[in-house]
Design a protein around this motif. Structure first.
Motif, PDB file in Angstrom:
ATOM      1  N   SER A 109       0.839  -1.203   0.000  1.00 27.52           N
ATOM      2  CA  SER A 109       0.000   0.000   0.000  1.00 27.52           C
ATOM      3  C   SER A 109       0.873   1.252   0.000  1.00 27.52           C
ATOM      4  O   SER A 109       1.983   1.253   0.517  1.00 27.52           O
ATOM      5  N   GLY A 110       0.358   2.307  -0.597  1.00 23.27           N
ATOM      6  CA  GLY A 110       1.044   3.582  -0.517  1.00 23.27           C
ATOM      7  C   GLY A 110       2.017   3.865  -1.629  1.00 23.27           C
ATOM      8  O   GLY A 110       2.711   4.874  -1.602  1.00 23.27           O
ATOM      9  N   LEU A 111       2.084   2.988  -2.633  1.00 24.89           N
ATOM     10  CA  LEU A 111       2.976   3.236  -3.763  1.00 24.89           C
ATOM     11  C   LEU A 111       2.196   3.190  -5.071  1.00 24.89           C
ATOM     12  O   LEU A 111       2.283   2.216  -5.830  1.00 24.89           O
ATOM     13  N   PRO A 112       1.441   4.227  -5.383  1.00 26.55           N
ATOM     14  CA  PRO A 112       0.791   4.285  -6.697  1.00 26.55           C
ATOM     15  C   PRO A 112       1.858   4.298  -7.778  1.00 26.55           C
ATOM     16  O   PRO A 112       2.953   4.830  -7.586  1.00 26.55           O
ATOM     17  N   ALA A 113       1.551   3.712  -8.938  1.00 28.90           N
ATOM     18  CA  ALA A 113       2.547   3.603 -10.008  1.00 28.90           C
ATOM     19  C   ALA A 113       3.068   4.966 -10.441  1.00 28.90           C
ATOM     20  O   ALA A 113       4.257   5.130 -10.732  1.00 28.90           O
ATOM     21  N   GLU A 114       2.186   5.966 -10.468  1.00 31.17           N
ATOM     22  CA  GLU A 114       2.639   7.284 -10.908  1.00 31.17           C
ATOM     23  C   GLU A 114       3.634   7.900  -9.920  1.00 31.17           C
ATOM     24  O   GLU A 114       4.463   8.738 -10.282  1.00 31.17           O
ATOM     25  N   THR A 115       3.571   7.464  -8.644  1.00 33.04           N
ATOM     26  CA  THR A 115       4.519   7.950  -7.646  1.00 33.04           C
ATOM     27  C   THR A 115       5.928   7.475  -7.959  1.00 33.04           C
ATOM     28  O   THR A 115       6.913   8.131  -7.639  1.00 33.04           O
ATOM     29  N   VAL A 116       6.026   6.318  -8.608  1.00 33.39           N
ATOM     30  CA  VAL A 116       7.329   5.760  -8.934  1.00 33.39           C
ATOM     31  C   VAL A 116       7.858   6.288 -10.256  1.00 33.39           C
ATOM     32  O   VAL A 116       8.988   6.763 -10.344  1.00 33.39           O
ATOM     33  N   PHE A 117       7.048   6.211 -11.301  1.00 30.52           N
ATOM     34  CA  PHE A 117       7.568   6.491 -12.633  1.00 30.52           C
ATOM     35  C   PHE A 117       7.648   7.981 -12.967  1.00 30.52           C
ATOM     36  O   PHE A 117       8.594   8.420 -13.613  1.00 30.52           O
ATOM     37  N   GLN A 118       6.675   8.765 -12.548  1.00 30.35           N
ATOM     38  CA  GLN A 118       6.688  10.175 -12.919  1.00 30.35           C
ATOM     39  C   GLN A 118       7.880  10.945 -12.322  1.00 30.35           C
ATOM     40  O   GLN A 118       8.502  11.750 -13.020  1.00 30.35           O
ATOM     41  N   PRO A 119       8.246  10.739 -11.042  1.00 32.35           N
ATOM     42  CA  PRO A 119       9.415  11.457 -10.503  1.00 32.35           C
ATOM     43  C   PRO A 119      10.718  11.120 -11.220  1.00 32.35           C
ATOM     44  O   PRO A 119      11.664  11.905 -11.197  1.00 32.35           O
ATOM     45  N   LEU A 120      10.776   9.939 -11.849  1.00 31.50           N
ATOM     46  CA  LEU A 120      12.001   9.529 -12.527  1.00 31.50           C
ATOM     47  C   LEU A 120      12.298  10.361 -13.771  1.00 31.50           C
ATOM     48  O   LEU A 120      13.435  10.417 -14.234  1.00 31.50           O
ATOM     49  N   LEU A 121      11.271  10.999 -14.328  1.00 29.14           N
ATOM     50  CA  LEU A 121      11.434  11.656 -15.616  1.00 29.14           C
ATOM     51  C   LEU A 121      12.042  13.054 -15.517  1.00 29.14           C
ATOM     52  O   LEU A 121      11.760  13.914 -16.343  1.00 29.14           O
ATOM     53  N   LYS A 122      12.888  13.274 -14.537  1.00 32.05           N
ATOM     54  CA  LYS A 122      13.630  14.526 -14.449  1.00 32.05           C
ATOM     55  C   LYS A 122      14.721  14.512 -15.511  1.00 32.05           C
ATOM     56  O   LYS A 122      15.425  13.511 -15.686  1.00 32.05           O
ATOM     57  N   ASP A 123      14.860  15.612 -16.208  1.00 31.22           N
ATOM     58  CA  ASP A 123      15.780  15.668 -17.343  1.00 31.22           C
ATOM     59  C   ASP A 123      17.198  15.254 -16.978  1.00 31.22           C
ATOM     60  O   ASP A 123      17.851  14.506 -17.721  1.00 31.22           O
ATOM     61  N   ASN A 124      17.687  15.735 -15.832  1.00 32.68           N
ATOM     62  CA  ASN A 124      19.079  15.425 -15.481  1.00 32.68           C
ATOM     63  C   ASN A 124      19.271  13.952 -15.161  1.00 32.68           C
ATOM     64  O   ASN A 124      20.292  13.350 -15.508  1.00 32.68           O
ATOM     65  N   LEU A 125      18.276  13.324 -14.517  1.00 28.64           N
ATOM     66  CA  LEU A 125      18.367  11.902 -14.198  1.00 28.64           C
ATOM     67  C   LEU A 125      18.349  11.060 -15.466  1.00 28.64           C
ATOM     68  O   LEU A 125      19.097  10.089 -15.598  1.00 28.64           O
TER      69      LEU A 125
END
Length: 411
Positions: free
Chosen positions: A159-175
């Protein structure tokens, strides 16, 4: 003063305002107390959970700090993912071995805590998002542990880990540009697929709004289908490569179909439409069967249905076929494509109730316009393999086929 007069108080009454007395914030004390529980139990998560249950620690106020201690062993410094100068324990997720066997107990432990303190779900989401947005601050080995934890969290339905919580933060340009995200998701995919199917993984990607955007995990300089295939094939994820190729292919089909429908609706010159479609088919490397489907769908999607009666719908289809026969003629250039076109017409007439009786007329029109050859029609009539509506359509086409056979015998 008269005995009947009531006494009064002189002066002004001053109202005192109530003050909200808040408990002093002491996150350091909370963190130190939590760390001490880990140290006292030597990191035994069963004992830690029991101690937390009987403690009077203020989890509702310090939920984020709780998960910081779980992940990295202590409270983070401001603007960092490393623990500050306070107490720290060596039993965190970051400190364990980068294996599922070592990390799974932490996932189970967190799930147990969340069942008892459901209000902490949001705190888990907050801390996870913050750490994933700061992956470059972790060492490579630590990022691998976070990837394994995240994969196990989804596998165990934490519980507490929606998929968008994982994948969307990853899409930072520098990362993304540094290749950190690609390495992270590769570890995540490999770990998740140990016990789950590709369909399960695609479901997570869909919820995370990444199903159609897998190339965005790659650095911009390597963001090609070929680079995607090379990287994930080396990682042993050939099923994911095949899936991505299918998705890209489907997107191209939709784009071609949309352009064709738009041009047909706007009644652009047939020769111009033919050149446009030919170029798109070439660029997309469409197989013959898909070419037939795209052209027919594009033409039919532009039909203006009146919906008033069968004859009007029939007339609308036949007008469209007559107008765009040159396009069909130009691109349906083999016997196999003609047979596939008949199957496509059969399926549309079968699936759309208002077109059930139009099939024979459409076939005859396509024959008269030199789109379908006599041999193609006879082959479909005698040996067609698609069973959907076939009995009805064969019966409806029988008079025309008899006419063809009689003309063949006379010749």
């Amino acid at each position: 003063m008269s005995s009947k007069e009531k006494p009064t108080l002189g002066g002004t009454r001053i109202k005192t305002r109530k003050r909200n007395i808040a408990a002093p914030l002491d996150p350091a004390a909370f963190s130190d107390a939590l760390v001490q529980i880990y140290l006292d139990t030597a990191g035994d998560l069963e004992l830690v959970a029991k101690s937390l249950e009987s403690s009077d620690l203020n989890f509702s106020r310090y939920g984020d700090i709780f998960f910081e201690v779980v992940f990295i062993g202590g409270r983070t410094q401001t603007g960092s993912v490393k623990s500050d100068e306070g107490e720290r324990h060596p039993y965190s997720i970051i400190d364990c071995e980068p294996t599922r066997e070592a990390i799974l107990p932490s996932v189970v432990y967190i799930q147990k805590i969340l069942r008892r303190k459901a209000f902490l779900i949001k705190n888990l989401e907050n801390v996870t998002r913050r750490f994933l947005q700061s992956l470059e601050l972790f060492e490579e080995n630590e990022r691998k542990k976070l990837a394994i934890f995240t994969a196990l969290a989804f596998s165990q339905k934490l519980s507490g880990l929606p998929a968008e919580t994982v994948f969307q933060p990853l899409l930072k340009d520098n990362l993304v540009a540094k290749g950190i995200v690609l390495t992270f998701v590769t570890d995540f995919f490999n770990e998740y697929l140990v016990e789950n199917s590709l369909d399960d993984l695609i479901s997570i990607l869909r919820r995370g709004k990444m199903e159609d955007k897998l190339l965005e995990f790659l650095p911009p300089t390597k963001r090609t289908t070929e680079s995607f295939a090379e990287h994930f094939t080396k990682a042993g994820l050939t099923a994911l490569v095949e899936y991505n190729e299918r998705k890209i292919f489907e997107v191209k089909l939709k784009e071609i179909k949309a352009v064709l429908t738009s041009q047909v609706t706007e009644e652009i010159n047939v020769d111009e439409v033919i050149e446009t479609v030919k170029q798109q088919v070439k660029d997309a490397k469409l197989p013959e069967i898909e070419v037939v489907h795209v052209i027919w769908d594009g033409i039919m999607n532009a039909v203006q249905w009146s919906g008033k009666n069968q004859q009007q719908n029939s007339n609308a289809v036949l007008r469209q076929v007559k107008t765009w026969a040159p396009l069909l003629n130009s691109l349906c250039s083999s016997g196999n494509m003609e047979v596939e076109l008949m199957y496509k017409v059969q399926m549309q007439c079968y699936e759309d109730a208002k077109l059930m009786k139009v099939f024979p007329e459409v076939v005859r029109s396509l024959y008269e316009l030199d789109v379908l050859a006599e041999d193609t029609i006879l082959h479909w009539y005698r040996k067609g393999t698609n069973p959907k509506g076939r009995q009805t359509f064969v019966k409806g086409l029988e008079p025309f086929v008899n006419w063809l056979e009689e003309a063949e015998e006379e010749e």
